[in-house]
Motif scaffolding. Structure first.
Motif, PDB file in Angstrom:
ATOM      1  N   ARG A  84       1.019  11.110   3.525  1.00  0.00           N
ATOM      2  CA  ARG A  84       2.287  11.520   2.935  1.00  0.00           C
ATOM      3  C   ARG A  84       2.419  13.040   2.837  1.00  0.00           C
TER       4      ARG A  84
ATOM      5  N   ILE B 149      -5.254   2.843   0.707  1.00  0.00           N
ATOM      6  CA  ILE B 149      -4.157   3.499  -0.004  1.00  0.00           C
ATOM      7  C   ILE B 149      -4.358   5.009  -0.015  1.00  0.00           C
TER       8      ILE B 149
ATOM      9  N   LEU C   1      -1.277   6.197  10.617  1.00  0.00           N
ATOM     10  CA  LEU C   1      -1.434   6.881   9.341  1.00  0.00           C
ATOM     11  C   LEU C   1      -2.529   7.943   9.407  1.00  0.00           C
TER      12      LEU C   1
ATOM     13  N   ALA D  40       0.852   4.053  -2.894  1.00  0.00           N
ATOM     14  CA  ALA D  40       0.585   5.451  -2.575  1.00  0.00           C
ATOM     15  C   ALA D  40       1.659   6.352  -3.169  1.00  0.00           C
ATOM     16  N   GLU D  41       2.903   5.914  -3.095  1.00  0.00           N
ATOM     17  CA  GLU D  41       3.998   6.699  -3.674  1.00  0.00           C
ATOM     18  C   GLU D  41       3.808   6.863  -5.175  1.00  0.00           C
TER      19      GLU D  41
ATOM     20  N   TRP E  66      -2.453  -3.465   7.666  1.00  0.00           N
ATOM     21  CA  TRP E  66      -3.314  -2.274   7.677  1.00  0.00           C
ATOM     22  C   TRP E  66      -3.960  -2.018   9.039  1.00  0.00           C
TER      23      TRP E  66
ATOM     24  N   PHE F  82       0.827  -1.200   0.000  1.00  0.00           N
ATOM     25  CA  PHE F  82       0.000   0.000   0.000  1.00  0.00           C
ATOM     26  C   PHE F  82       0.865   1.254   0.000  1.00  0.00           C
ATOM     27  N   ALA F  83       1.963   1.242   0.747  1.00  0.00           N
ATOM     28  CA  ALA F  83       2.845   2.409   0.813  1.00  0.00           C
ATOM     29  C   ALA F  83       3.474   2.694  -0.548  1.00  0.00           C
TER      30      ALA F  83
ATOM     31  N   HIS G 264      -2.966   6.272   3.178  1.00  0.00           N
ATOM     32  CA  HIS G 264      -1.513   6.330   3.022  1.00  0.00           C
ATOM     33  C   HIS G 264      -1.103   7.591   2.261  1.00  0.00           C
TER      34      HIS G 264
ATOM     35  N   GLU H 272      -1.525  -0.383  11.463  1.00  0.00           N
ATOM     36  CA  GLU H 272      -0.929   0.928  11.220  1.00  0.00           C
ATOM     37  C   GLU H 272      -1.928   2.022  10.878  1.00  0.00           C
TER      38      GLU H 272
END
Length: 276
Positions: free
Chosen positions: A114, A107, A201, A75-76, A194, A71-72, A110, A197
């Motif tokens: 960011r 996502i 998040l 997201a990026e 998930w 997922f991270a 996430h 965290e």
């Protein structure tokens, strides 16, 4: 990662934000464009420009390098995709409102955490929670490793849709055109990492949040206490609009209440833009 857009508004409302919607697991971007239940069509009719990019590895989108689509990392990648959309289509607009369904909702959290460089105005998520029933978690962990998973039609109907009277058979059948296999890693992350965290998040999200969990969602533990617990994680959000939606299931976008959901999401986007 390639991207496509749809739902081009023919008479856009002045001051309307860009709306970007992220699909869940086991569907490509067509999830949001089921005939009679299309967020794209309704958004365009209401004067919004709506984009529904395929997540990495789905539809027209390339897989992430190395195949590790956490997922991270998704997201990026989507951060860059939405940044490109903003550069191309953001002139004269106040910002972006991000929608996410199911794994796409996780996502989206996430992504919001960011603190992206493009102007995020609000976050609307549905079909995602913080605690799955034991039988779902056990079933996902029992699946054979390696191959992507496509749920049998009867299991998809039972888990993703509410009882008769909440959804039309024609909509369930039409949604099959958007079905794709879901990577097992996604299924395991949504019931494993998930829930561990999400509080961290969500605490980093500093924009307004809209949250909807459906009464008959077969993938999450559903009650008012879970809705309260989940929304409570967004302690830095200026305001949170939460609803336990009666009369619908996990794929709320295809139910008889889909229009009500989409209108609330568009109203939320307009409010985020107005309140800035």
């Amino acid at each position: 990662m390639s991207r496509r857009d749809a739902g081009m508004a023919t008479a856009e409302v002045a001051g309307a934000p860009l709306v970007v919607a992220l699909h869940g697991g086991g569907y490509h971007r067509g999830y949001f464009d089921v005939p009679g239940h299309s967020l794209l069509e309704l958004g365009a009719a209401a004067g919004f420009r709506v984009f529904t990019p395929d997540r990495p590895g789905y539809g027209a989108s390339d897989p992430l390098p190395g195949g590790e689509a956490t997922f991270a990392r998704q997201a990026e990648a989507l951060d860059a995709t939405i940044g490109a959309l903003w550069t191309e289509h953001g002139e004269g607009r106040p910002g972006v409102v991000l929608l996410g369904h199911s794994i796409g909702g996780a996502i989206a959290v996430h992504l919001a955490a960011r603190q992206p460089r493009w102007p995020l105005l609000g976050l609307s998520i549905h079909g995602v929670g913080d605690r799955s029933p034991a039988h779902v978690t056990d079933a996902w962990h029992a699946l054979p490793a390696g191959a992507p998973v496509e749920l049998p039609p009867e299991q998809r109907r039972a888990l993703l849709y509410g009882p008769e009277g909440t959804v039309d058979a024609e909509a369930v059948a039409a949604a099959k055109a958007a079905v794709e296999p879901v990577p097992l890693a996604e299924m395991l992350e949504i019931v494993g990492k998930w829930p561990e965290e999400v509080a961290r998040l969500a605490a980093a999200v500093t924009v307004p949040v809209q949250y909807t969990l459906a009464e008959y969602d077969g993938l999450w533990v559903v009650d008012e206490s879970r809705v309260a617990a989940f929304t409570g994680y967004f302690e830095a959000a200026p305001w949170v609009d939460a609803r336990l939606q009666a009369g619908a299931g996990h794929n709320l976008d295809h139910h008889r209440l889909s229009r009500a959901l989409h209108l609330r999401q568009l109203a939320f986007a307009a409010e985020c833009a107005a309140r800035g």
